[in-house]
Design an enzyme around this catalytic site. Structure first.
Site, PDB file in Angstrom:
ATOM      1  N   HIS A  36       0.822  -1.219   0.000  1.00 49.38           N
ATOM      2  CA  HIS A  36       0.000   0.000   0.000  1.00 49.38           C
ATOM      3  C   HIS A  36       0.849   1.260   0.000  1.00 49.38           C
ATOM      4  O   HIS A  36       1.605   1.516   0.939  1.00 49.38           O
ATOM      5  CB  HIS A  36      -0.920   0.015   1.235  1.00 49.38           C
ATOM      6  CG  HIS A  36      -2.027   1.010   1.133  1.00 49.38           C
ATOM      7  ND1 HIS A  36      -3.209   0.746   0.487  1.00 49.38           N
ATOM      8  CD2 HIS A  36      -2.126   2.289   1.572  1.00 49.38           C
ATOM      9  CE1 HIS A  36      -3.997   1.805   0.550  1.00 49.38           C
ATOM     10  NE2 HIS A  36      -3.358   2.759   1.194  1.00 49.38           N
ATOM     11  N   ASP A  38       0.383   5.535  -1.066  1.00 48.35           N
ATOM     12  CA  ASP A  38      -0.573   6.587  -1.429  1.00 48.35           C
ATOM     13  C   ASP A  38       0.026   7.696  -2.278  1.00 48.35           C
ATOM     14  O   ASP A  38      -0.522   8.813  -2.295  1.00 48.35           O
ATOM     15  CB  ASP A  38      -1.192   7.180  -0.158  1.00 48.35           C
ATOM     16  CG  ASP A  38      -2.415   6.401   0.287  1.00 48.35           C
ATOM     17  OD1 ASP A  38      -3.340   6.232  -0.535  1.00 48.35           O
ATOM     18  OD2 ASP A  38      -2.453   5.950   1.443  1.00 48.35           O
ATOM     19  N   GLU A 141      -8.869   1.433  -2.621  1.00 46.18           N
ATOM     20  CA  GLU A 141      -9.000   1.465  -1.167  1.00 46.18           C
ATOM     21  C   GLU A 141     -10.357   1.998  -0.741  1.00 46.18           C
ATOM     22  O   GLU A 141     -10.560   3.193  -0.594  1.00 46.18           O
ATOM     23  CB  GLU A 141      -7.895   2.326  -0.542  1.00 46.18           C
ATOM     24  CG  GLU A 141      -7.889   2.232   0.980  1.00 46.18           C
ATOM     25  CD  GLU A 141      -6.831   3.093   1.640  1.00 46.18           C
ATOM     26  OE1 GLU A 141      -6.356   4.043   1.013  1.00 46.18           O
ATOM     27  OE2 GLU A 141      -6.480   2.798   2.798  1.00 46.18           O
ATOM     28  N   HIS A 168     -13.201   1.682   3.532  1.00 49.51           N
ATOM     29  CA  HIS A 168     -12.202   2.563   4.133  1.00 49.51           C
ATOM     30  C   HIS A 168     -12.731   2.837   5.548  1.00 49.51           C
ATOM     31  O   HIS A 168     -13.313   1.926   6.161  1.00 49.51           O
ATOM     32  CB  HIS A 168     -11.971   3.838   3.302  1.00 49.51           C
ATOM     33  CG  HIS A 168     -10.761   4.590   3.757  1.00 49.51           C
ATOM     34  ND1 HIS A 168     -10.830   5.753   4.465  1.00 49.51           N
ATOM     35  CD2 HIS A 168      -9.458   4.279   3.628  1.00 49.51           C
ATOM     36  CE1 HIS A 168      -9.595   6.148   4.780  1.00 49.51           C
ATOM     37  NE2 HIS A 168      -8.742   5.275   4.287  1.00 49.51           N
ATOM     38  N   HIS A 214      -8.765  -1.918   7.333  1.00 54.00           N
ATOM     39  CA  HIS A 214      -9.853  -0.948   7.555  1.00 54.00           C
ATOM     40  C   HIS A 214     -11.212  -1.556   7.896  1.00 54.00           C
ATOM     41  O   HIS A 214     -12.140  -0.803   8.210  1.00 54.00           O
ATOM     42  CB  HIS A 214     -10.061  -0.011   6.352  1.00 54.00           C
ATOM     43  CG  HIS A 214      -9.027   1.060   6.201  1.00 54.00           C
ATOM     44  ND1 HIS A 214      -9.080   2.236   6.905  1.00 54.00           N
ATOM     45  CD2 HIS A 214      -7.910   1.132   5.423  1.00 54.00           C
ATOM     46  CE1 HIS A 214      -8.037   2.994   6.566  1.00 54.00           C
ATOM     47  NE2 HIS A 214      -7.306   2.348   5.671  1.00 54.00           N
ATOM     48  N   HIS A 235      -2.358  -3.191   4.589  1.00 51.96           N
ATOM     49  CA  HIS A 235      -1.589  -2.291   5.461  1.00 51.96           C
ATOM     50  C   HIS A 235      -2.188  -2.262   6.864  1.00 51.96           C
ATOM     51  O   HIS A 235      -2.898  -1.340   7.236  1.00 51.96           O
ATOM     52  CB  HIS A 235      -1.448  -0.886   4.854  1.00 51.96           C
ATOM     53  CG  HIS A 235      -2.730  -0.182   4.505  1.00 51.96           C
ATOM     54  ND1 HIS A 235      -3.696  -0.700   3.683  1.00 51.96           N
ATOM     55  CD2 HIS A 235      -3.201   1.043   4.876  1.00 51.96           C
ATOM     56  CE1 HIS A 235      -4.688   0.156   3.562  1.00 51.96           C
ATOM     57  NE2 HIS A 235      -4.423   1.224   4.289  1.00 51.96           N
ATOM     58  N   ASP A 304       2.341   1.959   3.897  1.00 49.97           N
ATOM     59  CA  ASP A 304       1.411   3.095   3.948  1.00 49.97           C
ATOM     60  C   ASP A 304       2.140   4.418   3.710  1.00 49.97           C
ATOM     61  O   ASP A 304       1.688   5.479   4.170  1.00 49.97           O
ATOM     62  CB  ASP A 304       0.661   3.126   5.294  1.00 49.97           C
ATOM     63  CG  ASP A 304      -0.769   3.665   5.160  1.00 49.97           C
ATOM     64  OD1 ASP A 304      -1.138   4.112   4.046  1.00 49.97           O
ATOM     65  OD2 ASP A 304      -1.502   3.658   6.161  1.00 49.97           O
TER      66      ASP A 304
HETATM   67 ZN   LIG Z   1      -5.580   3.013   4.547  1.00 47.12          ZN
END
Ligand SMILES: [Zn+2]
Ligand SMILES: *[C@@H]1O[C@H](CO)[C@@H](O)[C@H](O)[C@H]1NC(C)=O
Ligand SMILES: *[C@@H]1O[C@H](CO)[C@@H](O)[C@H](O)[C@H]1NC(C)=O
Ligand SMILES: *[C@@H]1O[C@H](CO)[C@@H](O)[C@H](O)[C@H]1NC(C)=O
Length: 410
Positions: A36, A38, A141, A168, A214, A235, A304
């Site tokens: 993961h 971003d 996600e 999420h 999540h 993650h 992450d």
């Molecule tokens: Zn996340």
């Protein structure tokens, strides 16, 4: 043989370097596949996804945890890039924004072909390894990104999505998120609703990895029980070491072991130490713990990066992976265990997901019940009967539009 005491610090330094060198040697052949990252979210928030903006040059980009030189230094060979849109887009423009984040990932591959190779299969990852490129995959996600539609789920698969995080940090109309376990949100689906079960089955049929980062514990258990293929936590860390509800509790780790699934450890300080500060050694503690409880085959990395504000000292950006591997070697992980955590465990899970998929099977067609959908921006085409009962003002005119349109066509 006589050795002077003042040489001992030197010996310690040499040993540390040895582990670091061994880590790099292993990673030359088996680079890390991270679950993961971003960076696409950073590209949206900093540049509105304009990759040609000179400041967005991924070779020199400096304010992020991730750029091309850092990926190279970190011996990152595979990355699930997060196609993320926040929960406040649910029932609004979630699908559009998800499509745009998938598009920016594709454009990253197109613009930097010497670095990234966009792939959609385990075979593709191996190909990228051979070419010395970063295998780039799309992870979506948040279940809100499919807007409660199996049609959207399938379309995202065709655009390259290879995992979907079922929620999420908000419930969808069909799956509960981790805030249900803190009491901040109310349980709505008791894990997975009947439509949520259809989503999981359809993901199995397509060959999309089910991601349980999540989600609530009830959702974790429901999905682990229902899925025909192993799942991942892209993650998440160990709840026993830091009692945050984003982490994976021990009884779920047992199920992870039994199903051959995978926990990719999150580096976010708040999930590692439950404090604002953390360090590399504490991340290694999570890896050790998950290995002890779920097995060496159940461990991976999901840093992450670029999705969090605080990272452990020693793991400040994606260039630091070899230091973490050196620490595992220092803790007497075998070379085989390290290779598993780096890439082979993820490849095993992905291959099992591919093998369980079956595109000859009939796609699931039953839509979510209309009364489960929220949001005033929705039209209800396809749900016959339901909207005609109590028409709110204005819909009479709307219902005339198709009629007028058909007259025009005539
Ligand atoms: Zn996340
Ligand atoms: C990014 O910057 C480097 C020099 O730092 C340059 O060689 C490269 O062409 C730039 N890439 C793009 C896509 O603009
Ligand atoms: C990491 O943090 C823990 C907890 O604060 C501490 O006990 C440990 O000494 C630190 N380790 C290193 C290598 O700094
Ligand atoms: C599950 O646990 C068993 C027994 O400890 C172990 O042999 C096996 O390798 C574990 N599975 C994974 C995926 O690590």
């Amino acid at each position: 043989m006589w050795t002077s005491w003042w040489l001992w610090p030197l010996v310690a330094i040499c040993t540390a370097d040895e582990f670091r060198e061994q880590a790099e040697r292993i990673m030359q052949g088996t680079p890390v596949i991270d679950g993961h990252n971003d960076l696409p979210w950073q590209l949206l928030t900093s540049f509105n996804n304009q990759l040609r903006d000179a400041r967005a040059n991924l070779t020199s980009l400096a304010h992020t945890h991730t750029n091309i030189p850092k990926l190279r230094a970190g011996l990152v060979g595979g990355q699930f890039w997060s196609a993320y849109t926040p929960c406040d887009t649910q029932n609004k423009d979630a699908v559009k924004r998800t499509l745009e984040q998938i598009d920016v990932i594709h454009r990253m591959c197109q613009m930097y072909p010497e670095t990234f190779l966009c792939v959609t299969s385990s075979e593709g990852i191996r190909q990228a390894f051979q070419e010395g490129k970063v295998a780039s995959l799309v992870g979506v996600e948040g279940g809100h990104s499919i807007d409660s539609s199996l049609g959207v789920l399938r379309a995202l698969y065709h655009l390259g999505m290879r995992y979907l995080t079922l929620t999420h940090s908000c419930n969808t109309p069909w799956a509960d998120n981790w805030l249900v376990d803190t009491g901040e949100d109310e349980a709505q689906s008791q894990g997975l609703s009947s439509f949520g079960q259809s989503v999981v089955k359809e993901m199995n049929r397509l060959g999309v990895i089910i991601d349980l980062a999540h989600v609530s514990v009830a959702t974790m258990k429901a999905a682990l029980q229902l899925s025909k293929a192993p799942v991942i936590f892209s993650h998440s860390s160990a709840y026993r070491l830091c009692g945050h509800r984003r982490n994976v509790p021990d009884d779920v780790l047992e199920l992870v072991n039994q199903t051959g699934s995978l926990v990719m450890v999150n580096f976010y300080n708040d999930y590692v130490s439950c404090r604002a500060e953390a360090n590399l050694s504490q991340v290694a503690d999570h890896l050790d713990y998950i290995k002890k409880v779920a097995g060496a085959g159940a461990v991976g990395f999901g840093g992450d990066y670029d999705g969090v504000s605080r990272l452990p000292s020693g793991l400040e950006d994606v260039s630091k992976y070899p230091d973490l591997i050196a620490e595992l070697l220092r803790r007497q992980w075998t070379e085989a265990e390290v290779k598993g955590a780096l890439a082979e465990n993820l490849l095993r899970v992905f291959e099992a997901v591919e093998q369980a998929s079956d595109h000859t099977q009939t796609p699931e067609e039953e839509p979510i019940p209309l009364d489960k959908l929220e949001g005033s921006c929705r039209t209800t085409y396809g749900y016959s009967g339901a909207p005609s009962l109590h028409r709110p003002p204005g819909t009479l005119l709307a219902s005339l539009v198709p009629l007028l349109f058909s007259l025009y066509l005539l």
